[in-house]
Write an enzyme that holds these catalytic residues in place. Structure first.
Site, mmCIF file in Angstrom:
data_model
loop_
_atom_site.group_PDB
_atom_site.id
_atom_site.type_symbol
_atom_site.label_atom_id
_atom_site.label_comp_id
_atom_site.label_asym_id
_atom_site.label_seq_id
_atom_site.Cartn_x
_atom_site.Cartn_y
_atom_site.Cartn_z
ATOM 1 N N ASP A 1 42.907 31.373 -37.289
ATOM 2 C CA ASP A 1 42.403 30.374 -36.341
ATOM 3 C C ASP A 1 41.121 29.715 -36.862
ATOM 4 O O ASP A 1 40.355 30.335 -37.596
ATOM 5 C CB ASP A 1 42.144 31.056 -34.984
ATOM 6 C CG ASP A 1 42.079 30.066 -33.840
ATOM 7 O OD1 ASP A 1 42.412 28.878 -34.047
ATOM 8 O OD2 ASP A 1 41.693 30.480 -32.734
ATOM 9 N N ASN B 1 51.872 25.922 -29.582
ATOM 10 C CA ASN B 1 51.367 24.892 -30.499
ATOM 11 C C ASN B 1 52.270 23.640 -30.529
ATOM 12 O O ASN B 1 51.846 22.580 -30.985
ATOM 13 C CB ASN B 1 51.190 25.442 -31.920
ATOM 14 C CG ASN B 1 50.024 26.393 -32.070
ATOM 15 O OD1 ASN B 1 50.043 27.282 -32.918
ATOM 16 N ND2 ASN B 1 48.992 26.238 -31.242
HETATM 17 C C1 IPE Z 1 46.708 30.886 -32.066
HETATM 18 O O1 IPE Z 1 45.740 29.908 -32.248
HETATM 19 C C2 IPE Z 1 47.978 30.492 -32.749
HETATM 20 C C3 IPE Z 1 47.928 30.466 -34.209
HETATM 21 C C4 IPE Z 1 46.922 30.828 -34.952
HETATM 22 C C5 IPE Z 1 49.142 30.041 -34.858
HETATM 23 P P1 IPE Z 1 45.493 28.777 -31.143
HETATM 24 O O2 IPE Z 1 44.381 27.942 -31.643
HETATM 25 O O3 IPE Z 1 46.760 28.085 -30.836
HETATM 26 O O4 IPE Z 1 45.072 29.659 -29.882
HETATM 27 P P2 IPE Z 1 44.232 29.280 -28.579
HETATM 28 O O5 IPE Z 1 44.849 28.048 -28.016
HETATM 29 O O6 IPE Z 1 42.825 29.028 -29.020
HETATM 30 O O7 IPE Z 1 44.336 30.478 -27.708
HETATM 31 C C1 IPE Z 2 44.756 27.547 -36.477
HETATM 32 O O1 IPE Z 2 43.741 26.614 -36.451
HETATM 33 C C2 IPE Z 2 46.058 26.968 -36.981
HETATM 34 C C3 IPE Z 2 47.067 26.775 -35.927
HETATM 35 C C4 IPE Z 2 46.981 27.188 -34.687
HETATM 36 C C5 IPE Z 2 48.276 26.077 -36.305
HETATM 37 P P1 IPE Z 2 43.551 25.623 -35.222
HETATM 38 O O2 IPE Z 2 44.338 24.393 -35.487
HETATM 39 O O3 IPE Z 2 43.858 26.311 -33.942
HETATM 40 O O4 IPE Z 2 42.005 25.299 -35.327
HETATM 41 P P2 IPE Z 2 40.945 25.273 -34.144
HETATM 42 O O5 IPE Z 2 41.079 26.557 -33.405
HETATM 43 O O6 IPE Z 2 41.292 24.095 -33.292
HETATM 44 O O7 IPE Z 2 39.635 25.143 -34.827
HETATM 45 MG MG MG Z 3 42.772 27.414 -32.666
#
Ligand code: IPE
Ligand code: IPE
Ligand code: MG
Length: 232
Positions: free
Chosen positions: A13, A61
């Site tokens: 993340d 997502n």
């Molecule tokens: C969790 O990250 C899912 C992945 C890393 C694939 P998110 O960024 O989607 O999670 P939330 O929305 O902050 O809980």
């Molecule tokens: C994790 O990074 C990757 C996925 C969930 C696909 P994010 O895209 O959630 O990045 P932040 O949390 O918005 O910084």
């Molecule tokens: Mg994220």
């Protein structure tokens, strides 16, 4: 290192925030995140971790802007194809788990091909959770079990009997779950499988999480005292 976990799982993340901090589009952070995947896989193999699993894309997502979803799918396709040589050279089995029905035909074809080609590799297994959510997994397992078992056997199911219906059948539960970027939640990841997993939270954003950070998590794990509800 002592007390190496058999299965390390990572909620990768913070890619978007990493990019934003540099005044770039979110997708730039996802691309940089692939370098962290490579680094952590290398470190995992070097330390003797047998299973490395990565939460790459959740069912939730799909609700992101279309442009980001398409960008991520394109990135997965490119990264997978590019890494095939590395997987073969290093004897890494590659597995994708999740709600495959939601992925495009072309991505599914690439995944099938890569899983088939790497199926006999036995140094380590890299699992990518794509279009995955823990609740989805438990539900699909329950439906499969209900459809294949006589009512009497379904009612008698134990956790051990139920686990093989989950998409993670045959894969040991994670010993260590790492989440980067400072968020302290599980975000619908491996809900059933993390029953006794050790959690490790890092403030580092995923694109900056490399070998030293991965090794630090292994060191922290080595200090944990796992009791499984018992008295030691
Ligand atoms: C969790 O990250 C899912 C992945 C890393 C694939 P998110 O960024 O989607 O999670 P939330 O929305 O902050 O809980
Ligand atoms: C994790 O990074 C990757 C996925 C969930 C696909 P994010 O895209 O959630 O990045 P932040 O949390 O918005 O910084
Ligand atoms: Mg994220």
């Amino acid at each position: 290192m002592e007390n190496i976990p058999q299965h390390v799982s990572i909620i990768m993340d913070g890619n978007g925030r990493w990019a934003k901090a540099r005044g770039k589009e979110r997708i730039y952070g996802h691309y940089e995140g692939v370098e962290s995947v490579r680094a952590c896989l290398e470190a995992a193999v070097e330390e003797g971790v047998k299973y490395l699993s990565l939460y790459a894309f959740s069912e939730e997502n799909w609700n992101r802007p279309e442009q980001e979803v398409l960008g991520l799918m394109e990135l997965m396709m490119k990264a997978m194809k590019k890494e095939l040589i590395t997987f073969m050279d290093n004897h890494i089995r590659f597995v994708v788990l999740g709600n495959r029905a939601r992925l495009s035909d072309s991505l599914n074809a690439t995944i099938d091909e890569m899983m088939a080609q790497t199926a006999a590799n036995d140094t380590a297994t890299l699992i990518l959770f794509l279009s995955y959510s823990g609740q989805w997994d438990i539900l699909q397992a329950m439906k499969k079990a209900a459809a294949s078992l006589p009512e009497k056997d379904f009612q008698a199911l134990t956790p051990e009997d139920f686990a093989p219906y989950l998409v993670t059948a045959g894969i040991p539960d994670p010993d260590l779950l790492i989440r980067t970027s400072g968020e302290l939640r599980i975000s619908n990841y491996l809900l059933w499988q993390c029953a006794y997993t050790e959690f490790y939270f890092s403030d580092v954003l995923w694109p900056d999480f490399r070998k030293p950070e991965f090794r630090e998590a292994l060191r922290a794990y080595a200090q944990r005292d796992r009791r499984y509800g018992k008295v030691k």
